[in-house]
Design a protein around this motif. Structure first.
Motif, PDB file in Angstrom:
ATOM      1  N   LYS A   1      -6.825  -0.337   7.500  1.00  0.00           N
ATOM      2  CA  LYS A   1      -7.996  -1.184   7.727  1.00  0.00           C
ATOM      3  C   LYS A   1      -8.768  -1.429   6.427  1.00  0.00           C
ATOM      4  N   SER A   2      -9.011  -0.370   5.671  1.00  0.00           N
ATOM      5  CA  SER A   2      -9.771  -0.511   4.426  1.00  0.00           C
ATOM      6  C   SER A   2      -8.884  -0.817   3.230  1.00  0.00           C
ATOM      7  N   MET A   3      -7.558  -0.725   3.441  1.00  0.00           N
ATOM      8  CA  MET A   3      -6.581  -0.944   2.362  1.00  0.00           C
ATOM      9  C   MET A   3      -6.783   0.045   1.209  1.00  0.00           C
ATOM     10  N   LYS A   4      -7.123   1.284   1.591  1.00  0.00           N
ATOM     11  CA  LYS A   4      -7.341   2.320   0.591  1.00  0.00           C
ATOM     12  C   LYS A   4      -6.241   3.367   0.650  1.00  0.00           C
ATOM     13  N   VAL A   5      -5.970   3.962  -0.499  1.00  0.00           N
ATOM     14  CA  VAL A   5      -5.101   5.129  -0.582  1.00  0.00           C
ATOM     15  C   VAL A   5      -5.985   6.295  -1.019  1.00  0.00           C
ATOM     16  N   VAL A   6      -6.069   7.334  -0.196  1.00  0.00           N
ATOM     17  CA  VAL A   6      -6.973   8.453  -0.462  1.00  0.00           C
ATOM     18  C   VAL A   6      -6.170   9.681  -0.855  1.00  0.00           C
ATOM     19  N   VAL A   7      -6.559  10.293  -1.960  1.00  0.00           N
ATOM     20  CA  VAL A   7      -5.887  11.497  -2.457  1.00  0.00           C
ATOM     21  C   VAL A   7      -6.881  12.649  -2.439  1.00  0.00           C
ATOM     22  N   GLY A   8      -6.487  13.772  -1.862  1.00  0.00           N
ATOM     23  CA  GLY A   8      -7.372  14.927  -1.771  1.00  0.00           C
ATOM     24  C   GLY A   8      -6.929  16.069  -2.669  1.00  0.00           C
ATOM     25  N   PHE A   9      -7.901  16.738  -3.294  1.00  0.00           N
ATOM     26  CA  PHE A   9      -7.629  17.883  -4.164  1.00  0.00           C
ATOM     27  C   PHE A   9      -8.518  19.048  -3.743  1.00  0.00           C
ATOM     28  N   LYS A  10      -8.107  20.255  -4.077  1.00  0.00           N
ATOM     29  CA  LYS A  10      -8.852  21.424  -3.614  1.00  0.00           C
ATOM     30  C   LYS A  10     -10.109  21.701  -4.438  1.00  0.00           C
TER      31      LYS A  10
ATOM     32  N   MET B   1       0.831  -1.215   0.000  1.00  0.00           N
ATOM     33  CA  MET B   1       0.000   0.000   0.000  1.00  0.00           C
ATOM     34  C   MET B   1       0.864   1.263   0.000  1.00  0.00           C
ATOM     35  N   ASN B   2       1.939   1.241   0.753  1.00  0.00           N
ATOM     36  CA  ASN B   2       2.848   2.394   0.766  1.00  0.00           C
ATOM     37  C   ASN B   2       3.530   2.567  -0.582  1.00  0.00           C
ATOM     38  N   ASN B   3       3.760   1.433  -1.285  1.00  0.00           N
ATOM     39  CA  ASN B   3       4.334   1.525  -2.633  1.00  0.00           C
ATOM     40  C   ASN B   3       3.374   2.217  -3.582  1.00  0.00           C
ATOM     41  N   VAL B   4       2.070   1.916  -3.429  1.00  0.00           N
ATOM     42  CA  VAL B   4       1.049   2.577  -4.252  1.00  0.00           C
ATOM     43  C   VAL B   4       1.036   4.070  -3.968  1.00  0.00           C
ATOM     44  N   LYS B   5       1.140   4.430  -2.691  1.00  0.00           N
ATOM     45  CA  LYS B   5       1.179   5.835  -2.294  1.00  0.00           C
ATOM     46  C   LYS B   5       2.361   6.546  -2.949  1.00  0.00           C
TER      47      LYS B   5
ATOM     48  N   LYS C   1       3.612  14.519  -9.064  1.00  0.00           N
ATOM     49  CA  LYS C   1       4.659  15.384  -8.494  1.00  0.00           C
ATOM     50  C   LYS C   1       4.545  16.836  -8.938  1.00  0.00           C
ATOM     51  N   ASP C   2       3.924  17.095 -10.084  1.00  0.00           N
ATOM     52  CA  ASP C   2       3.795  18.469 -10.567  1.00  0.00           C
ATOM     53  C   ASP C   2       2.378  19.017 -10.370  1.00  0.00           C
ATOM     54  N   THR C   3       1.587  18.337  -9.545  1.00  0.00           N
ATOM     55  CA  THR C   3       0.178  18.706  -9.348  1.00  0.00           C
ATOM     56  C   THR C   3      -0.063  19.170  -7.925  1.00  0.00           C
ATOM     57  N   GLN C   4      -0.984  20.114  -7.754  1.00  0.00           N
ATOM     58  CA  GLN C   4      -1.339  20.587  -6.413  1.00  0.00           C
ATOM     59  C   GLN C   4      -2.224  19.546  -5.723  1.00  0.00           C
ATOM     60  N   VAL C   5      -1.627  18.829  -4.781  1.00  0.00           N
ATOM     61  CA  VAL C   5      -2.338  17.785  -4.040  1.00  0.00           C
ATOM     62  C   VAL C   5      -2.488  18.226  -2.587  1.00  0.00           C
ATOM     63  N   GLU C   6      -3.685  18.085  -2.041  1.00  0.00           N
ATOM     64  CA  GLU C   6      -3.930  18.455  -0.646  1.00  0.00           C
ATOM     65  C   GLU C   6      -3.317  17.434   0.316  1.00  0.00           C
ATOM     66  N   PHE C   7      -3.464  16.144  -0.009  1.00  0.00           N
ATOM     67  CA  PHE C   7      -2.900  15.091   0.834  1.00  0.00           C
ATOM     68  C   PHE C   7      -2.951  13.748   0.100  1.00  0.00           C
ATOM     69  N   ILE C   8      -2.104  12.828   0.520  1.00  0.00           N
ATOM     70  CA  ILE C   8      -2.186  11.425   0.108  1.00  0.00           C
ATOM     71  C   ILE C   8      -2.082  10.605   1.386  1.00  0.00           C
TER      72      ILE C   8
ATOM     73  N   TYR D   1      -4.826  -2.246  -7.737  1.00  0.00           N
ATOM     74  CA  TYR D   1      -5.716  -1.177  -7.263  1.00  0.00           C
ATOM     75  C   TYR D   1      -6.488  -0.575  -8.437  1.00  0.00           C
ATOM     76  N   HIS D   2      -7.578   0.124  -8.123  1.00  0.00           N
ATOM     77  CA  HIS D   2      -8.306   0.876  -9.134  1.00  0.00           C
ATOM     78  C   HIS D   2      -8.748   2.206  -8.525  1.00  0.00           C
TER      79      HIS D   2
END
Length: 266
Positions: free
Chosen positions: A25-34, A1-5, A13-20, A57-58
């Motif tokens: 528990k859910s085995m999800k990687v969540v990415v936030g944008f403004k 999962m950390n590899n996916v992150k 890397k060149d995009t404005q990302v709020e968080f990753i 992953y999808h």
């Protein structure tokens, strides 16, 4: 999962990302944008590169929640015409229908938007047995909420009265262990003794001998918090107090995940 992150981070890397963030528990990687435009563009970038499929992953786009608002101390006479000979489920469904019909009959701006397909529905209805008043929760589109504020000065007309609304941010609170995120019926510790909301001892909240003595209150949730300041201040409130910092952070999270602005979100 950390590899996916890491792979997602490299791709964006060149995009404005709020968080990753990762959730073990859910085995999800969540990415936030403004905003939604950035989110949609980045979703295309990630899925077109096959970076997720190679790791099993999808990608799934998650929209913000519709606003929820509440009306308090509503006169019960607004649902007097409901047929009480029906079963409980049918009575509740009829009560909700009657409330919506009465709202749109006296609030033209809300009626226009509802007829155009915007969301306006009752999500909870609670009657106070002691004073015969109702608390009503509504789920609305951002446009309806905006119309109430700007065209009706934050008021909703219902029956023969005018009511101010409050934004409602609902979260699950377990009254067995006093933690957030699940209900008592789902509590992972339901085999253990109940924890008091007021003093965190092992007795039921309604039997607490110090519930009316704030000096003896203590929040079990703050004591167990990973934030040091929470534990230090656990004796300043009880677990049902909305001044609890854990509850305040949850409400802040819900606010961020609620869409108050999109004009076309129905």
């Amino acid at each position: 999962m950390n590899n996916v992150k890491k792979l997602i981070g490299a791709k964006l890397k060149d995009t404005q990302v709020e968080f990753i963030k990762t959730n073990s528990k859910s085995m999800k990687v969540v990415v936030g944008f403004k905003n939604a435009t950035l989110r949609d563009n980045c979703e295309h970038m990630i899925t077109s590169s096959n970076v997720l499929n190679s790791c099993g992953y999808h990608a799934k786009l998650v929209s913000k929640m519709l606003p929820k608002i509440s009306l308090h101390n509503v006169l019960c006479e607004v649902i007097d015409q409901v047929d009480r000979s029906l079963d409980a489920t049918a009575i509740r469904a009829q009560e909700k229908t009657v409330i919506i019909d009465k709202i749109i009959s006296k609030n033209p701006c809300m009626k226009t938007l509802k007829n155009a397909g915007h969301t306006l529905e009752v999500v909870y209805l609670n009657k106070n047995a002691t004073n015969d008043l109702l608390a009503i929760g509504l789920k609305v589109s951002p446009a309806i909420r905006s119309a109430i504020i700007h065209k009706q000065q934050g008021n909703i007309y219902l029956g023969n009265s005018r009511y101010s609304f409050r934004d409602r941010f609902h979260f699950k609170h377990c009254y067995h262990c006093q933690m957030l995120g699940h209900l008592s019926t789902e509590c992972p510790d339901k085999e253990k003794s109940a924890v008091c909301m007021y003093c965190m001892k092992n007795h039921r909240t309604n039997t607490c001998p110090v519930k009316n003595d704030p000096a003896k209150h203590c929040c079990v949730r703050c004591l167990a918090s990973k934030y040091g300041n929470d534990a230090e201040n656990c004796k300043s409130h009880h677990a049902g107090d909305h001044k609890c910092p854990v509850i305040e952070r949850e409400i802040t999270r819900l606010k961020k995940n609620t869409d108050f602005e999109s004009k076309n979100l129905m």
